[in-house]
Motif scaffolding. Structure first.
Motif, PDB file in Angstrom:
ATOM      1  N   GLU A 267       0.726  -1.639   0.262  1.00  0.00           N
ATOM      2  CA  GLU A 267      -0.110   0.161  -0.218  1.00  0.00           C
ATOM      3  C   GLU A 267       0.737   1.488   0.148  1.00  0.00           C
ATOM      4  OE1 GLU A 267      -2.754   2.498  -0.167  1.00  0.00           O
ATOM      5  OE2 GLU A 267      -2.950   0.233  -0.546  1.00  0.00           O
ATOM      6  N   GLU A 268       2.479   0.936   0.277  1.00  0.00           N
ATOM      7  CA  GLU A 268       2.807   2.600   0.816  1.00  0.00           C
ATOM      8  C   GLU A 268       3.949   1.685  -0.166  1.00  0.00           C
ATOM      9  OE1 GLU A 268       2.538   4.281   4.696  1.00  0.00           O
ATOM     10  OE2 GLU A 268       1.060   5.033   4.155  1.00  0.00           O
ATOM     11  N   PRO A 269       4.323   1.655  -0.896  1.00  0.00           N
ATOM     12  CA  PRO A 269       5.862   0.666  -1.331  1.00  0.00           C
ATOM     13  C   PRO A 269       7.082   1.872  -1.663  1.00  0.00           C
ATOM     14  CG  PRO A 269       4.402   0.829  -3.443  1.00  0.00           C
ATOM     15  CD  PRO A 269       3.358   1.619  -2.271  1.00  0.00           C
ATOM     16  N   VAL A 270       8.037   1.322  -1.747  1.00  0.00           N
ATOM     17  CA  VAL A 270       9.502   2.544  -1.942  1.00  0.00           C
ATOM     18  C   VAL A 270       9.210   3.268  -3.162  1.00  0.00           C
ATOM     19  CG1 VAL A 270      11.676   2.296  -2.765  1.00  0.00           C
ATOM     20  CG2 VAL A 270      10.843   0.404  -1.378  1.00  0.00           C
ATOM     21  N   GLY A 271       9.159   4.415  -3.687  1.00  0.00           N
ATOM     22  CA  GLY A 271       8.466   4.966  -4.307  1.00  0.00           C
ATOM     23  C   GLY A 271       6.911   5.967  -4.132  1.00  0.00           C
ATOM     24  N   THR A 272       6.932   5.493  -3.829  1.00  0.00           N
ATOM     25  CA  THR A 272       5.167   6.139  -2.936  1.00  0.00           C
ATOM     26  C   THR A 272       5.506   7.567  -1.497  1.00  0.00           C
ATOM     27  OG1 THR A 272       4.424   5.133  -4.246  1.00  0.00           O
ATOM     28  CG2 THR A 272       2.882   6.343  -2.658  1.00  0.00           C
ATOM     29  N   PRO A 273       5.721   8.811  -2.010  1.00  0.00           N
ATOM     30  CA  PRO A 273       5.323   9.712  -0.650  1.00  0.00           C
ATOM     31  C   PRO A 273       5.120   9.700  -0.612  1.00  0.00           C
ATOM     32  CG  PRO A 273       6.532  10.871  -3.082  1.00  0.00           C
ATOM     33  CD  PRO A 273       5.670   9.235  -3.175  1.00  0.00           C
ATOM     34  N   THR A 274       4.578   9.629   0.826  1.00  0.00           N
ATOM     35  CA  THR A 274       3.549   9.847   2.498  1.00  0.00           C
ATOM     36  C   THR A 274       3.188  11.006   2.732  1.00  0.00           C
ATOM     37  OG1 THR A 274       4.645   9.402   3.732  1.00  0.00           O
ATOM     38  CG2 THR A 274       3.641   7.214   2.166  1.00  0.00           C
ATOM     39  N   ASP A 275       3.779  12.007   2.552  1.00  0.00           N
ATOM     40  CA  ASP A 275       3.226  13.496   3.242  1.00  0.00           C
ATOM     41  C   ASP A 275       3.468  14.584   2.432  1.00  0.00           C
ATOM     42  OD1 ASP A 275       3.129  14.585   5.857  1.00  0.00           O
ATOM     43  OD2 ASP A 275       5.125  15.844   5.340  1.00  0.00           O
ATOM     44  N   ALA A 276       2.898  15.764   2.359  1.00  0.00           N
ATOM     45  CA  ALA A 276       2.797  16.622   1.617  1.00  0.00           C
ATOM     46  C   ALA A 276       1.987  17.921   2.163  1.00  0.00           C
ATOM     47  CB  ALA A 276       2.118  16.198   0.288  1.00  0.00           C
ATOM     48  N   PHE A 277       2.512  19.110   1.815  1.00  0.00           N
ATOM     49  CA  PHE A 277       1.475  19.791   2.183  1.00  0.00           C
ATOM     50  C   PHE A 277       0.324  20.242   1.898  1.00  0.00           C
ATOM     51  CE2 PHE A 277       6.330  22.038   3.179  1.00  0.00           C
ATOM     52  CZ  PHE A 277       5.852  22.853   4.111  1.00  0.00           C
TER      53      PHE A 277
ATOM     54  N   ALA B 223      11.744   5.715   0.066  1.00  0.00           N
ATOM     55  CA  ALA B 223      13.421   5.312  -0.151  1.00  0.00           C
ATOM     56  C   ALA B 223      14.419   4.873   0.990  1.00  0.00           C
ATOM     57  CB  ALA B 223      13.992   6.352  -1.309  1.00  0.00           C
ATOM     58  N   PRO B 224      14.535   3.772   1.126  1.00  0.00           N
ATOM     59  CA  PRO B 224      14.710   2.351   1.924  1.00  0.00           C
ATOM     60  C   PRO B 224      15.848   4.234   2.555  1.00  0.00           C
ATOM     61  CG  PRO B 224      15.459   1.917   0.058  1.00  0.00           C
ATOM     62  CD  PRO B 224      13.957   2.561  -0.301  1.00  0.00           C
ATOM     63  N   ILE B 225      16.447   3.361   3.424  1.00  0.00           N
ATOM     64  CA  ILE B 225      17.897   3.649   4.025  1.00  0.00           C
ATOM     65  C   ILE B 225      19.187   3.404   3.139  1.00  0.00           C
ATOM     66  CG2 ILE B 225      18.985   3.481   5.669  1.00  0.00           C
ATOM     67  CD1 ILE B 225      17.035   5.457   6.850  1.00  0.00           C
ATOM     68  N   HIS B 226      19.313   4.889   2.805  1.00  0.00           N
ATOM     69  CA  HIS B 226      21.337   4.141   2.189  1.00  0.00           C
ATOM     70  C   HIS B 226      21.357   2.952   2.389  1.00  0.00           C
ATOM     71  CE1 HIS B 226      24.274   5.497  -0.188  1.00  0.00           C
ATOM     72  NE2 HIS B 226      24.965   4.766   0.863  1.00  0.00           N
ATOM     73  N   SER B 227      22.153   2.705   3.801  1.00  0.00           N
ATOM     74  CA  SER B 227      23.215   2.121   3.943  1.00  0.00           C
ATOM     75  C   SER B 227      22.364   1.045   5.672  1.00  0.00           C
ATOM     76  CB  SER B 227      24.583   2.171   4.151  1.00  0.00           C
ATOM     77  OG  SER B 227      25.078   0.868   4.547  1.00  0.00           O
TER      78      SER B 227
END
Lengths: 65, 485
Positions: A46-56, B245-249
């Motif tokens: 639902e909140e995958p990598v690549g999806t920002p989860t916060d905005a003004f 984006a996941p933590i760099h390291s």
């Protein structure tokens, strides 16, 4: 005074034991492996990598009804 | 008491199930977390008033001196206790409980007990600052509140500890994320330090030099083993979560935690450089302080590299602005702290306003900014309401950011000059004192700017918490927690 000396030793040893114990537990339970998937563990479908989860907040006029 | 059961991880049932699970977890935190967060904001406001009063008294000592509770010797510890045990600790507990629930993917247990804990904490702190104002403070820095009320705080710590451990035991995720390590460092180690320091000092088992050593071992650990781990846990969760984006390291993140656990609690005796302590005891503190370069550098590199390619997001996200500011400040304050612990530098800055600036860089620019950012993220998800004004959030950010920058920079320079003058036997002491006045006026102006930010923040929080509008469905489940949330 004996009570206090006892307490100091309990706290000092308890501190050290809790740190060492936690480290041993972490190694034995695979917490120090597969770091790539570990870093992604806070994401899901639902909140995958690549999806920002916060905005003004948008102005009321722009909000969905 | 309800809400103790856990919810499914949801990964097998698709996104909707995950959404419902996360919303249910957020909802289970609602009452206790809102109580702690709301109380924290109130203490921030009152603490700011006492802060301004103390700041003004530094350059205008004749102000409000006819009534003892408003004399500098009482106003200053009241400010410290309100901001550390009111604002910082209560916002820290609010964020800690929410983060633990999210990371364990388990509902927050014992809501009623935690609510009672929040009420008792407020009462104990109110009683504590009343005692200090009435002249019954202990005069031991950071432990000014009399022993009885300290024991009450310890009881609430026990409830928070039990809730954390219960969520961990009921966790629905195999991996223990780095933020959880930090949170356990805070919640399992600090309460014992607190109890221990109070018992040793207040019960009369340490006196003179040993009391001072115990005092500063503890006082530094308020930052090192309480505020720092909560602040870093927050940053380690929110930066990746907000930018997606996941933590760099991840290697570095764990190295950072374990090296902090190893070195930070040694650092406190650097406060007593030049004091009548055995030299080795002070040297141990200096070694611990310098070794803090290891976790600080790992954290700094990791946060920066995670943000690379995402800095444009600072324009879109209130949480990210505050949290990235906090992360950068952590690097600055920690490097400054390690260097300041060296005897050659300390002999200049000791007993000057430089140290005051450094302390505020840690508690405000790092920790408080992290908590502001976290609350901007958490509160909409608990109330189901949107922040009422993007413009006011920006006013808060710039007032706080510019306020602490104007506080730290000039006071650091002024404090350093003060230290050089104090070490020069040809400069009369009174001349050194008068030389600080213009810097202290600057400090008051900066504090006023920060207070403006706090008032704006409190207004936004009040509008969210006290709104009569029925909350939209965002936190109730079927809709996402708001794109703008």
């Amino acid at each position: 005074m004996t009570l206090v000396y006892g307490m100091i030793w309990i706290v000092v040893l308890g501190f050290a034991a809790s740190a060492v114990g936690a480290l041993v537990w972490a190694i034995q339970h695979g917490q120090m492996e597969r770091f790539g998937s570990a870093a992604r563990s806070i994401f899901d479908e639902e909140e995958p990598v690549g999806t920002p989860t916060d905005a003004f907040p948008r102005s009321p006029a722009e909000r969905r009804p | 008491m309800s809400g103790v059961s856990t919810v499914p991880n949801g990964s097998a049932d698709g996104p909707r199930q995950e959404l419902l699970a996360r919303a249910a977890i957020d909802r289970s935190c609602r009452a206790p977390v809102l109580l702690f967060a709301g109380s924290a904001v109130l203490w921030l406001l009152v603490g700011s008033v006492w802060a301004l009063l103390a700041a003004v008294k530094m350059h205008t000592p004749g102000l409000l001196t006819s009534w003892e509770p408003l004399t500098f010797g009482r106003v200053r510890p009241v400010h410290l206790n309100m901001t550390i045990f009111g604002w910082a600790s209560m916002s820290g507990i609010a964020v800690l409980l929410w983060l633990q629930a999210r990371l364990a993917r388990a509902r927050l247990p014992f809501p009623n007990l935690l609510i009672a804990g929040g009420v008792v904490w407020n009462l104990a702190l109110a009683a504590g600052v009343w005692e200090i104002s009435a002249g019954h403070g202990t005069s031991v820095e950071w432990i000014e509140i009399p022993l009885f009320w300290a024991l009450v705080f310890a009881a609430v710590f026990a409830v928070v500890m039990a809730a954390s451990l219960t969520m961990f035991a009921r966790r629905n995720v195999a991996h223990v994320y780095v933020s959880q390590w930090y949170l356990f460092g805070a919640v399992l180690w600090f309460p014992f330090l607190y109890l221990m320091a109070n018992a040793l000092i207040h019960a009369g088992f340490t006196r003179g030099v040993t009391a001072a050593a115990t005092n500063w071992w503890f006082a530094h650990n308020v930052l090192g083993l309480w505020l720092t781990p909560i602040g870093l846990a927050t940053i380690y969760y929110l930066i990746p979560k907000v930018i997606g984006a996941p933590i760099h390291s991840y290697h570095l993140s764990l190295l950072g935690f374990w090296s902090l656990a190893l070195f930070y609690n040694w650092a406190g005796t650097h406060h007593l450089i030049g004091g009548p302590l055995p030299a080795w005891l002070v040297t141990v503190g200096i070694v611990g302080s310098v070794m803090m370069f290891v976790p600080v550098v790992t954290v700094g590199i990791n946060h920066h590299m995670t943000m690379v390619g995402h800095f444009h997001r600072l324009a879109d996200s209130p949480t990210l602005r505050f949290v990235v500011f906090a992360g950068m400040s952590y690097t600055v304050v920690s490097v400054q702290g390690s260097l300041t612990s060296l005897r050659s530098i300390n002999e200049i800055n000791h007993f000057t306003h430089y140290t005051v600036a450094h302390a505020h860089l840690g508690v405000y620019a790092f920790f408080s900014m992290a908590m502001f950012g976290a609350l901007y993220y958490v509160l909409p998800r608990l109330t189901g309401r949107e922040w009422s004004s993007a413009r006011l959030i920006k006013v808060h950010f710039w007032a706080s950011a510019a306020g602490i920058a104007l506080y730290w920079g000039p006071l650091t320079v002024g404090g350093w000059l003060q230290g050089l003058a104090m070490n020069n036997p040809d400069v009369p002491f009174l001349e050194v004192m008068t030389g600080t006045v213009s810097w202290l006026w600057g400090r008051t102006a900066a504090g006023a700017l920060m207070t403006v930010g706090h008032l704006v923040f409190a207004w936004l929080v009040a509008r969210m918490l006290l709104s009569r509008e029925p909350a939209p469905a965002v936190a109730a489940g079927p809709e996402p927690a708001g794109e703008g949330a």
